[in-house]
Design a protein around this motif. Structure first.
Motif, PDB file in Angstrom:
ATOM      1  N   MET A  70       0.872  -1.156   0.000  1.00  0.00           N
ATOM      2  CA  MET A  70       0.000   0.000   0.000  1.00  0.00           C
ATOM      3  C   MET A  70       0.914   1.212   0.000  1.00  0.00           C
ATOM      4  O   MET A  70       1.488   1.545   1.015  1.00  0.00           O
ATOM      5  CB  MET A  70      -0.874   0.016   1.244  1.00  0.00           C
ATOM      6  CG  MET A  70      -2.257   0.424   0.934  1.00  0.00           C
ATOM      7  SD  MET A  70      -2.976   1.829   1.698  1.00  0.00           S
ATOM      8  CE  MET A  70      -1.782   2.716   2.494  1.00  0.00           C
TER       9      MET A  70
ATOM     10  N   ILE C  10      -1.295  -1.857  11.175  1.00  0.00           N
ATOM     11  CA  ILE C  10      -1.762  -0.688  10.417  1.00  0.00           C
ATOM     12  C   ILE C  10      -0.561   0.213  10.084  1.00  0.00           C
ATOM     13  O   ILE C  10      -0.430   0.715   8.970  1.00  0.00           O
ATOM     14  CB  ILE C  10      -2.817   0.102  11.230  1.00  0.00           C
ATOM     15  CG1 ILE C  10      -3.990  -0.803  11.604  1.00  0.00           C
ATOM     16  CG2 ILE C  10      -3.272   1.340  10.469  1.00  0.00           C
ATOM     17  CD1 ILE C  10      -4.963  -1.105  10.508  1.00  0.00           C
ATOM     18  N   LEU C  13       1.554  -1.239   7.325  1.00  0.00           N
ATOM     19  CA  LEU C  13       0.787  -1.165   6.079  1.00  0.00           C
ATOM     20  C   LEU C  13       0.885   0.231   5.471  1.00  0.00           C
ATOM     21  O   LEU C  13       1.186   0.400   4.290  1.00  0.00           O
ATOM     22  CB  LEU C  13      -0.676  -1.517   6.368  1.00  0.00           C
ATOM     23  CG  LEU C  13      -1.621  -1.478   5.182  1.00  0.00           C
ATOM     24  CD1 LEU C  13      -1.411  -2.718   4.327  1.00  0.00           C
ATOM     25  CD2 LEU C  13      -3.073  -1.404   5.638  1.00  0.00           C
ATOM     26  N   LEU C  14       0.661   1.244   6.314  1.00  0.00           N
ATOM     27  CA  LEU C  14       0.649   2.623   5.812  1.00  0.00           C
ATOM     28  C   LEU C  14       2.037   3.087   5.388  1.00  0.00           C
ATOM     29  O   LEU C  14       2.176   3.918   4.495  1.00  0.00           O
ATOM     30  CB  LEU C  14       0.084   3.564   6.881  1.00  0.00           C
ATOM     31  CG  LEU C  14      -1.389   3.330   7.233  1.00  0.00           C
ATOM     32  CD1 LEU C  14      -1.857   4.340   8.272  1.00  0.00           C
ATOM     33  CD2 LEU C  14      -2.275   3.401   6.001  1.00  0.00           C
ATOM     34  N   MET C  19       2.739  -6.145   1.648  1.00  0.00           N
ATOM     35  CA  MET C  19       1.613  -6.407   2.543  1.00  0.00           C
ATOM     36  C   MET C  19       1.752  -7.685   3.348  1.00  0.00           C
ATOM     37  O   MET C  19       1.084  -7.856   4.357  1.00  0.00           O
ATOM     38  CB  MET C  19       0.318  -6.411   1.761  1.00  0.00           C
ATOM     39  CG  MET C  19      -0.824  -5.940   2.636  1.00  0.00           C
ATOM     40  SD  MET C  19      -2.339  -5.872   1.764  1.00  0.00           S
ATOM     41  CE  MET C  19      -1.995  -4.632   0.594  1.00  0.00           C
ATOM     42  N   THR C 372     -13.199  -5.559   1.331  1.00  0.00           N
ATOM     43  CA  THR C 372     -13.043  -4.334   2.096  1.00  0.00           C
ATOM     44  C   THR C 372     -11.594  -4.142   2.532  1.00  0.00           C
ATOM     45  O   THR C 372     -10.960  -5.101   2.968  1.00  0.00           O
ATOM     46  CB  THR C 372     -13.934  -4.406   3.362  1.00  0.00           C
ATOM     47  OG1 THR C 372     -15.233  -4.792   2.952  1.00  0.00           O
ATOM     48  CG2 THR C 372     -14.013  -3.059   4.043  1.00  0.00           C
ATOM     49  N   PRO C 373     -11.059  -2.951   2.415  1.00  0.00           N
ATOM     50  CA  PRO C 373      -9.732  -2.686   2.953  1.00  0.00           C
ATOM     51  C   PRO C 373      -9.734  -2.877   4.482  1.00  0.00           C
ATOM     52  O   PRO C 373     -10.800  -2.744   5.068  1.00  0.00           O
ATOM     53  CB  PRO C 373      -9.485  -1.210   2.608  1.00  0.00           C
ATOM     54  CG  PRO C 373     -10.539  -0.855   1.596  1.00  0.00           C
ATOM     55  CD  PRO C 373     -11.673  -1.780   1.815  1.00  0.00           C
ATOM     56  N   PRO C 374      -8.633  -3.125   5.137  1.00  0.00           N
ATOM     57  CA  PRO C 374      -7.307  -3.182   4.546  1.00  0.00           C
ATOM     58  C   PRO C 374      -6.903  -4.550   3.957  1.00  0.00           C
ATOM     59  O   PRO C 374      -6.104  -4.597   3.053  1.00  0.00           O
ATOM     60  CB  PRO C 374      -6.392  -2.864   5.731  1.00  0.00           C
ATOM     61  CG  PRO C 374      -7.153  -3.290   6.933  1.00  0.00           C
ATOM     62  CD  PRO C 374      -8.593  -3.111   6.616  1.00  0.00           C
ATOM     63  N   PHE C 375      -7.454  -5.668   4.499  1.00  0.00           N
ATOM     64  CA  PHE C 375      -6.865  -6.950   4.114  1.00  0.00           C
ATOM     65  C   PHE C 375      -7.804  -7.849   3.317  1.00  0.00           C
ATOM     66  O   PHE C 375      -7.690  -9.057   3.363  1.00  0.00           O
ATOM     67  CB  PHE C 375      -6.342  -7.687   5.357  1.00  0.00           C
ATOM     68  CG  PHE C 375      -5.244  -6.946   6.063  1.00  0.00           C
ATOM     69  CD1 PHE C 375      -4.008  -6.807   5.456  1.00  0.00           C
ATOM     70  CD2 PHE C 375      -5.442  -6.368   7.304  1.00  0.00           C
ATOM     71  CE1 PHE C 375      -2.985  -6.114   6.092  1.00  0.00           C
ATOM     72  CE2 PHE C 375      -4.427  -5.670   7.948  1.00  0.00           C
ATOM     73  CZ  PHE C 375      -3.194  -5.548   7.333  1.00  0.00           C
ATOM     74  N   TYR C 390      -2.494   0.116  -4.689  1.00  0.00           N
ATOM     75  CA  TYR C 390      -3.531  -0.182  -3.708  1.00  0.00           C
ATOM     76  C   TYR C 390      -4.587   0.916  -3.656  1.00  0.00           C
ATOM     77  O   TYR C 390      -5.791   0.663  -3.720  1.00  0.00           O
ATOM     78  CB  TYR C 390      -2.860  -0.335  -2.339  1.00  0.00           C
ATOM     79  CG  TYR C 390      -3.755  -0.810  -1.232  1.00  0.00           C
ATOM     80  CD1 TYR C 390      -3.729  -2.151  -0.838  1.00  0.00           C
ATOM     81  CD2 TYR C 390      -4.588   0.066  -0.549  1.00  0.00           C
ATOM     82  CE1 TYR C 390      -4.530  -2.593   0.191  1.00  0.00           C
ATOM     83  CE2 TYR C 390      -5.399  -0.372   0.482  1.00  0.00           C
ATOM     84  CZ  TYR C 390      -5.362  -1.703   0.844  1.00  0.00           C
ATOM     85  OH  TYR C 390      -6.161  -2.135   1.868  1.00  0.00           O
TER      86      TYR C 390
END
Ligand code: NA
Ligand code: NA
Lengths: 174, 314, 428
Positions: A70, C10, C13-14, C19, C372-375, C390
């Protein structure tokens, strides 16, 4: 040189794994209808192949910078932050891959010791998981090389062969 | 006070779940230890939870010997058809007193880092098929789903069917669309998994009784204080009695529930005469067991037969 | 520990980590925390393998492979030309056809990921060419694929039926109504989107042109025949139908159309393997993470604190919906069903809600969660297949998730959407 050879082997394993999976699955159908006998090891062979494909594939994907991420916030950052972050990402990812290499090797040894058999093939179950530590190790190696490349080269590299950013023009054939 | 974890292969209100709940109740009433239960699928499949018990992540685990065959080939003896008696009284007596179960099997489990605590029967295995079955001829060309075990495959081949491997999750759909035409399981499982909705002929050929083993991680068990060991042993004994009790009539109740849910389901108990051609195939499967059942196959089979004769009272 | 896990996941991820890393780190923290060190990481490896091993997942690489062969060759274009000959002149016609194709394909294949690949793969380039915006196209494909869970056969419903003791046949029938309602809403939205963005239409094709398109598509029409006829006709399991499509696609492209060389076959197989690996390592890492949540009994703790026992029927249904929605955002849907259904079973029974309705609502939430995000796994799949960032893949999803949540709410207040067909079929 060795790296090129490894890449080649990974690619052949990927392609062969996928083709074999299709043939194996269809052979089971033919067996069931034409010969009146199911191929009992068909499912186990597919299991072996999907493990092979996954673990040959993760290092191949790492080499070509194809792992899903991401990157929205990453892309918005300034160059030097992106550069630093990319090195951190490569180092941390490599570390986790090496950690999993160690423990999947340990898991492999444990399975060898326990001697569990695959029920249909009647061969030891560890045969189909030998790729796991190897796949993690080669992936860790790819991320290590990516970190080094980012340290010595002025650009930002997603992997040893791929610059950051999404290539929308020419579809790269990997 | 410790927390012990116990995983099994069935849902909470199926037989293994009932056993585990009773075990938990007994342990918690008689010691300050706590037992956490993990039913079917919450920590992985049968082979996964078995490995976790071997690694010591789980303290207790259930696995039916059929699955254990991949690890302890001798355990497959429970798949030899017509070995276990159809009579419930004899069956329970056998499980309580069997020298094979209580003396010959424990060292084999110990080699795999497991303490064999007990084995118990879960109920008569029945066939559910899309067409009625009266003899081996009716199984001809029937694609019959069996677990991937060489002895089960051999049994159904000998019965005349085409044994077909299929992951459990696909069995219902495959019966519905017609990829397969039959599967086997105990009555309570046929009821809880709704197999009768898509294969409405239930046949009782009396060829087997589904068995489960309860195990503890050996290192954990050996490290328990004598008091805790006693607590565990007593809880296992109490759960065994409770399960035997719970099961008497369970088969009939399950069949009745099935009948109420779907009046068009047929339930056929084969006569001794009808069973004869099925029984005739048992010798071949027994030979196959001796061939693939590991170094202890012969002593275990012989002892089981002696135990069964004793349980039958002759 | 729960906070440390979700916080680091989180965060990583950000920051833009691959991932698999947030998922693996979440699992790692869990394993190290639960077992006081690295001693049980063997089991983490075991769970990664357990995640990628299920036989039903084999359909995913097979459909990826078949779709890739069809798209590189002629089969896909000829099929789409046929559809366009009939709907090209309608506003939003191609988008609506895509949604319908996802529904049909998803219904029979039972796999949302396979649908993203097999339908989305060939249709996305055509939709882009027709003037649709990529974020809309991606979101439409991902979310329409969800309908796969609701229309039989549905693995989620089978698992729910087994765990809760509910008739699977009744569940299957109950899923059809909400599935079609979602398709209808998506079609309306696609139409509105096409009108508002003034997506150009083609001229209405003559019957002669339609006939020609049909003739050109005769061979490729074997694909829907293999998939729909083969599965509902009891010849193939979905996985086998996928493999049959691969061989049929190879036969068409290499023998009939002579478009594909052995070298291209190798390239296609390799790229399929690559995409498979990228998606499956995430499924494996997700399974290891699910194990931690399950082992630590996190859901039990959270739900125990909420206190559902005192709620009425609506309260219980809303709680169930939210619990499954949130659960499936992070954890494998099957595991969510296995853990949560027994927790909710007593209160569902005591309040007296129809378990078939509950099963339908849960299946819908599971479907939404996978997109649905995130996974959500369909998002991974779309990123891997289409090679898009993404953020771009998820940008168009909010309107679709809104429609899906709207159907969830409608289901709670108007259970007949699900139960009407069931009552008709089972004469209740
Ligand atoms: Na479906
Ligand atoms: Na998800």
């Amino acid at each position: 040189m060795i790296d090129v050879a490894i890449a080649r082997i990974e690619a052949v394993l990927l392609a062969a794994g996928v083709l074999l999976m299709a043939v194996n699955t269809m052979a089971n159908v033919v067996g069931r209808y034409v010969l009146g006998e199911s191929i009992f090891f068909s499912e186990e062979l597919n299991q072996a192949l999907i493990i092979l494909i996954t673990f040959a594939g993760i290092s191949y994907a790492a080499r070509h910078g194809r792992h899903i991420r991401m990157s929205a916030f990453f892309d918005a950052a300034q160059f030097r932050w992106r550069k630093a972050l990319m090195i951190a990402i490569a180092v941390v990812t490599a570390a986790i891959m090496f950690l999993l290499t160690w423990y999947s090797f340990d898991y492999l040894l444990t399975q060898m010791r326990r001697g569990r058999l695959l029920p249909a093939l009647q061969i030891p179950q560890w045969w189909i998981i030998v790729w796991v530590p190897l796949g993690f190790f080669l992936t860790g190696l790819q991320y290590t090389l990516a970190a080094i490349k980012n340290l010595i080269d002025p650009n930002i590299w997603l992997s040893t062969s791929t610059l950051e950013g999404y290539d929308t023009s020419a579809e790269e054939e990997v | 006070a410790e927390t012990w974890r116990y995983a099994f292969e069935e849902a909470m209100d199926e037989v293994q779940g009932k056993f585990a709940q009773k075990f938990k109740e007994e342990v918690e009433a008689n010691s300050d230890n706590e037992v956490q239960l993990f039913p079917f699928g919450t920590l992985g499949e049968s082979a996964d939870i078995m490995e976790q018990a071997q690694s010591g992540i789980l303290q207790f685990v259930d696995q039916s010997p059929g699955f254990t065959g991949a690890l302890i080939p001798e355990a497959q003896v429970f798949f030899v058809p017509y070995l276990l008696p159809a009579d419930e009284g004899q069956l329970i007596k056998f499980f309580r007193d069997s020298k094979a179960i209580h003396e010959l099997f424990p060292p084999l489990y110990a080699d795999q880092g497991l303490e064999l605590l007990t084995m118990f029967p879960e109920g008569e295995v029945m066939m559910t098929t899309t067409k009625p079955i009266a003899g081996p001829a009716d199984l001809n060309e029937v694609k019959f789903r069996v677990m991937t075990n060489p002895l089960l495959v051999a049994s159904y081949q000998a019965f005349g069917a085409t044994p077909t491997p299929l992951p459990w999750g696909e069995v219902y759909g495959a019966l519905q669309t017609g990829i397969i035409q039959g599967q086997e399981n105990p009555a309570f499982f046929i009821e809880s998994t709704k197999m009768y909705e898509v294969a409405n002929n239930i046949t009782r050929a009396g060829h087997n009784n589904f068995t489960t083993a309860v195990m503890a991680n050996k290192e954990f068990f050996d490290g328990l204080s004598d008091a805790d060991k006693t607590v565990v042993r007593n809880a296992i004994a109490a759960a065994f009695d409770y399960t035997v009790d719970y099961q008497s009539g369970l088969t009939e109740t399950s069949l009745q529930k099935i009948k109420e849910a779907r009046p068009d389901v047929t339930i056929t108990t084969l006569t001794e005469e009808q069973r004869a051609p099925f029984k005739a195939t048992a010798a071949a499967v027994e030979a196959k067991f001796l061939e693939i059942g590991g170094p202890q196959a012969k002593p275990i089979l012989d002892q089981m037969k002696a135990d069964l004769a004793a349980a039958a009272g002759n | 520990m729960t906070y440390a896990i979700f916080g680091s996941m989180i965060g990583l991820l950000l920051l833009g980590f691959p991932m698999m890393i947030p998922l693996l780190v979440g699992a790692l923290i869990g394993f190290v925390g639960l077992f006081g060190g690295f001693g049980q990481l063997d089991t983490m490896v075991q769970q990664i393998l357990a995640g990628i091993r299920p036989a039903s997942l084999i359909a995913v690489p097979m459909f990826i492979f078949a779709a890739d062969i069809m798209t590189r060759g002629q089969s896909a274009n000829r099929l789409i030309d046929l559809v366009m000959a009939f709907v090209g002149h309608i506003k939003g016609g191609l988008a609506i056809s895509t949604a319908a194709a996802c529904t049909l394909f998803g219904a029979v294949s039972g796999s949302t990921q396979a649908t993203v690949v097999a339908v989305g793969g060939p249709l996305r380039p055509r939709m882009l060419k027709a003037g649709y915006n990529d974020s809309f196209v991606l979101a439409l494909i991902i979310n329409a694929s969800d309908i796969a869970f609701l229309i039989p056969p549905s693995i989620g419903m089978i698992i729910y039926g087994v765990v809760s003791g509910t008739s699977i046949s009744e569940l299957f029938i109950a899923g059809i109504g909400p599935g079609l309602l979602i398709l209808l809403l998506f079609s309306v939205y696609a139409y509105v989107y096409a009108v508002r963005n003034d997506v150009p239409t083609e001229r209405r094709a003559t019957w002669g042109a339609r006939g020609a398109a049909l003739r050109r598509a005769l061979w490729p029409l074997g694909f829907p025949l293999i998939i729909v006829g083969g599965i509902y006709g009891g010849i193939f399991s979905p996985t086998e139908a996928a493999a049959a499509c691969v061989l049929y696609a190879l036969f068409l492209e290499m023998v009939v159309f002579r478009e594909m060389t052995l070298r291209q076959l190798y390239q296609t197989a390799k790229s399929t393997g690559l995409i498979t690996a990228v998606v499956f390592i995430l499924i494996g890492a997700g399974a290891a993470f699910s194990y931690v949540i399950s082992f630590a009994q996190v859901p039990q703790a959270i739900l125990g604190a909420i206190g559902i026992d005192g709620m009425g029927a609506y309260g219980v249904l809303f709680t169930i919906s939210i619990a499954f929605f949130v659960g499936c955002m992070f954890v494998d849907p099957i595991v969510v069903i296995l853990i949560l259904v027994p927790i909710f079973a007593p209160v569902v029974k005591s309040v007296g809600i129809d378990p078939v309705l509950v099963g339908t609502i849960i299946t819908l939430q599971v479907a939404i969660g996978s997109a649905t995000p995130p996974f959500g796994c369909d998002i991974f799949t779309a990123i891997a297949i289409f090679k898009r960032p993404y953020a771009e893949v998820v940008r168009g999803t909010p309107p679709f998730i809104f429609m899906l949540l709207l159907v969830s709410v409608l289901l709670i207040f108007f259970p007949q959407i699900a139960l009407f067909l069931r009552d008709l079929a089972f004469a209740k």
